[in-house]
Write an enzyme that holds these catalytic residues in place. Structure first.
Site, PDB file in Angstrom:
ATOM      1  N   HIS A   1     -69.181 -81.975 -35.159  1.00  0.00           N
ATOM      2  CA  HIS A   1     -70.435 -82.743 -35.220  1.00  0.00           C
ATOM      3  C   HIS A   1     -71.647 -81.848 -35.471  1.00  0.00           C
ATOM      4  O   HIS A   1     -72.752 -82.121 -34.999  1.00  0.00           O
ATOM      5  CB  HIS A   1     -70.641 -83.563 -33.939  1.00  0.00           C
ATOM      6  CG  HIS A   1     -69.564 -84.566 -33.679  1.00  0.00           C
ATOM      7  ND1 HIS A   1     -69.545 -85.819 -34.263  1.00  0.00           N
ATOM      8  CD2 HIS A   1     -68.440 -84.494 -32.910  1.00  0.00           C
ATOM      9  CE1 HIS A   1     -68.471 -86.472 -33.857  1.00  0.00           C
ATOM     10  NE2 HIS A   1     -67.781 -85.693 -33.044  1.00  0.00           N
TER      11      HIS A   1
ATOM     12  N   ASN B   1     -67.648 -92.596 -32.050  1.00  0.00           N
ATOM     13  CA  ASN B   1     -67.495 -92.392 -33.493  1.00  0.00           C
ATOM     14  C   ASN B   1     -67.673 -93.714 -34.221  1.00  0.00           C
ATOM     15  O   ASN B   1     -67.828 -94.769 -33.599  1.00  0.00           O
ATOM     16  CB  ASN B   1     -66.111 -91.818 -33.817  1.00  0.00           C
ATOM     17  CG  ASN B   1     -65.974 -90.351 -33.458  1.00  0.00           C
ATOM     18  OD1 ASN B   1     -66.955 -89.630 -33.377  1.00  0.00           O
ATOM     19  ND2 ASN B   1     -64.745 -89.909 -33.239  1.00  0.00           N
TER      20      ASN B   1
ATOM     21  N   TYR C   1     -66.989 -80.890 -22.997  1.00  0.00           N
ATOM     22  CA  TYR C   1     -68.346 -81.015 -23.528  1.00  0.00           C
ATOM     23  C   TYR C   1     -69.349 -80.174 -22.748  1.00  0.00           C
ATOM     24  O   TYR C   1     -70.187 -79.490 -23.339  1.00  0.00           O
ATOM     25  CB  TYR C   1     -68.765 -82.492 -23.570  1.00  0.00           C
ATOM     26  CG  TYR C   1     -68.283 -83.175 -24.822  1.00  0.00           C
ATOM     27  CD1 TYR C   1     -69.167 -83.609 -25.790  1.00  0.00           C
ATOM     28  CD2 TYR C   1     -66.926 -83.377 -25.053  1.00  0.00           C
ATOM     29  CE1 TYR C   1     -68.733 -84.227 -26.954  1.00  0.00           C
ATOM     30  CE2 TYR C   1     -66.469 -83.984 -26.209  1.00  0.00           C
ATOM     31  CZ  TYR C   1     -67.376 -84.407 -27.155  1.00  0.00           C
ATOM     32  OH  TYR C   1     -66.934 -85.005 -28.308  1.00  0.00           O
TER      33      TYR C   1
END
Length: 492
Positions: free
Chosen positions: A65, A138, A348
């Site tokens: 991303h 997404n 993350y």
């Protein structure tokens, strides 16, 4: 102005040039030398600082991303869902919550064309009164793998060849030939939706199964869907080549220009719900993120609307330093046992600490907009004002206490330690159903893209045969057409 509470801001700019320390600079055009043609002096501190700052401007790009654009706005509840969740930001119709949304491509580098065939990211950060809630999704409702341990591998397979730095389909189809669950996502990837026209005309999906918990502690499985009010539009392959050749940032510019012109993009938040007591009643595993929940079985219900009505003020501060984390949930929302979801809860925050530093949540774009309190102290680039004397818990000198307990899923788990595949794989039904739902011309476009990708010279006969066999199990006519065009006999 209290000098001890001053924070740097362009609103405090001086009318003349200075160093980072605020010292005036009388000449920003010439370096200091010995005479007009002599060597540069090391004592030219401003020049050294200017160059040192320049060579450190870029930070590590996101491992996925990397190419993206953000915008700000609000989320407004339009329908009562208090029977499902006690989340404060969903407490009543009309309640608004500030948000920031980042759209992105997944695989390709920062600065790459926005017209490449690639999944798109659709990540939303809600700044609620109970803390930040991130839906990191997404534009496809499914993903290529179902177990988080394979996430580094699938990303490596889609990324460029480490030897040549060229993205090659032989690597993708080689890796995925060991993972038939990827068929579901390829049925989206090679479909028309594989290249959205722009971000405004793109759907979004939470992808994972979440849990909603109401005040009574009742748990409901939920899937999140973002539906653009202006409809879904895609670029055909020839259009993508033309658009990308003219402007490699077309989607970013479209989003920015539309908001600047007052044409605010809007999405409806819809949900699908399931009683966890029913999760074993279906041919698929509801926690398998390579599967959709069929809408005829689990209809969509409206919750609210998302409106993006403000462009970001600074691309680096509010896009590059913007950090999402699926682990950020609020009371009334919780995780499920989805195997990839569980991995993302760790990955993350780990990658953000690497990319932005241990105090990335103090950056204005990431910090919650509600009061918060903990003893997470110090570390690199800590700029939070703190004057407490007690940095431990518990203390009779500091009255801070535990927060009120909120309900979370409490299902009992039992079993042996083991590494295994889920029982209900069901890899072929849904991609076949999706293919059969299309008009003949759409089926033909999908087939042509698949044939072109599988025709890459380095893809072996064995790998082609595997894919032909798999697609034949999805849909017999599709498999026969694919076999004919690739000159491969299905081996089922």
């Amino acid at each position: 102005m209290d000098p001890y509470k001053f924070r740097p801001s362009s609103s405090n700019d001086t009318p003349f040039w200075t160093t980072n320390a605020g010292d005036p600079v009388s000449n920003n055009n010439s370096s200091m030398t010995v005479g007009p043609r002599g060597p540069i002096l090391l004592e030219d501190y401003h020049m050294i600082e200017k160059l040192a700052n320049f060579t450190r401007e870029r930070i590590p790009e996101r491992v996925v991303h990397a190419r993206g654009m953000s915008a700000k706005g609000f989320f407004e509840v339009t329908h009562d869902v208090t029977d499902l969740t006690c989340a404060d930001f969903l407490r009543a119709p009309g309640v608004q919550t500030p948000v920031i949304v980042r759209f992105s491509t997944v695989i390709h580098e920062r600065g790459s064309p926005e017209t490449l065939r690639d999944p798109r990211g659709f990540a939303t950060k809600f700044y609620t009164r109970e803390g930040n809630f991130d839906i990191v999704g997404n534009n496809f409702p499914v993903f290529f793998i179902r177990d988080g341990i394979k996430f580094p591998d699938v990303v490596h397979a889609f990324k460029p060849n480490p030897k040549s730095h060229i993205q090659e389909y032989w690597r993708i189809f080689d890796f995925c030939s060991h993972h038939p669950e990827s068929l579901s996502t390829f049925a989206w990837f090679f479909d028309d939706v594989g290249i959205p026209q722009d971000y405004r005309h793109m759907e979004g999906f939470g992808v994972h199964t979440y849990c909603l918990i109401n005040k009574a502690g009742k748990v409901t499985y939920v899937k999140f869907h973002w539906k653009p009010t202006c409809g879904v539009k895609c670029l055909m392959d020839d259009e993508a080549i033309k658009v990308g050749g003219a402007n490699h940032s077309h989607a970013t510019q479209d989003l920015y220009d539309s908001i600047a012109a007052g044409n605010f993009p809007e999405w409806k938040l819809m949900i699908q719900t399931m009683d966890p007591a029913d999760e074993d009643k279906f041919s698929f595993d509801p926690l398998d993120m390579t599967k959709i929940w069929p809408e005829d079985m689990f209809p969509l219900h409206p919750v609210g609307r998302l409106v993006l009505n403000r462009n970001i003020d600074n691309w680096f501060a509010e896009n590059e330093m913007l950090a999402f984390n699926p682990a950020h949930v609020v009371p009334g929302v919780y995780y499920s046992n989805d195997k990839l979801f569980q991995l993302r809860l760790f990955a993350y925050s780990d990658t953000q600490r690497h990319r932005l530093g241990t105090n990335y949540l103090q950056l204005p774009v990431n910090a919650p907009k509600c009061p918060y309190h903990n003893n997470h102290y110090d570390g690199f680039m800590n700029f939070m004002h703190r004057d407490e004397e007690v940095d431990y818990f518990q203390s009779r000198y500091d009255p801070v206490r535990h927060a009120e307990k909120v309900p979370i899923p409490n299902a009992i788990c039992s079993g042996r330690r083991e590494k295994c595949v889920i029982e209900k794989e069901d890899n072929f039904r849904q991609p076949g159903d999706r293919y059969r739902s299309w008009a003949p011309d759409r089926q033909e476009r999908f087939l042509c893209r698949l044939v072109n990708a599988l025709s890459e010279p380095r893809i072996t006969h064995e790998i082609r045969s595997i894919w032909v066999s798999w697609w034949t199990q999805c849909d017999k006519s599709l498999g026969q057409k694919l076999a004919s065009r690739l000159n491969v006999r299905p081996n089922i």
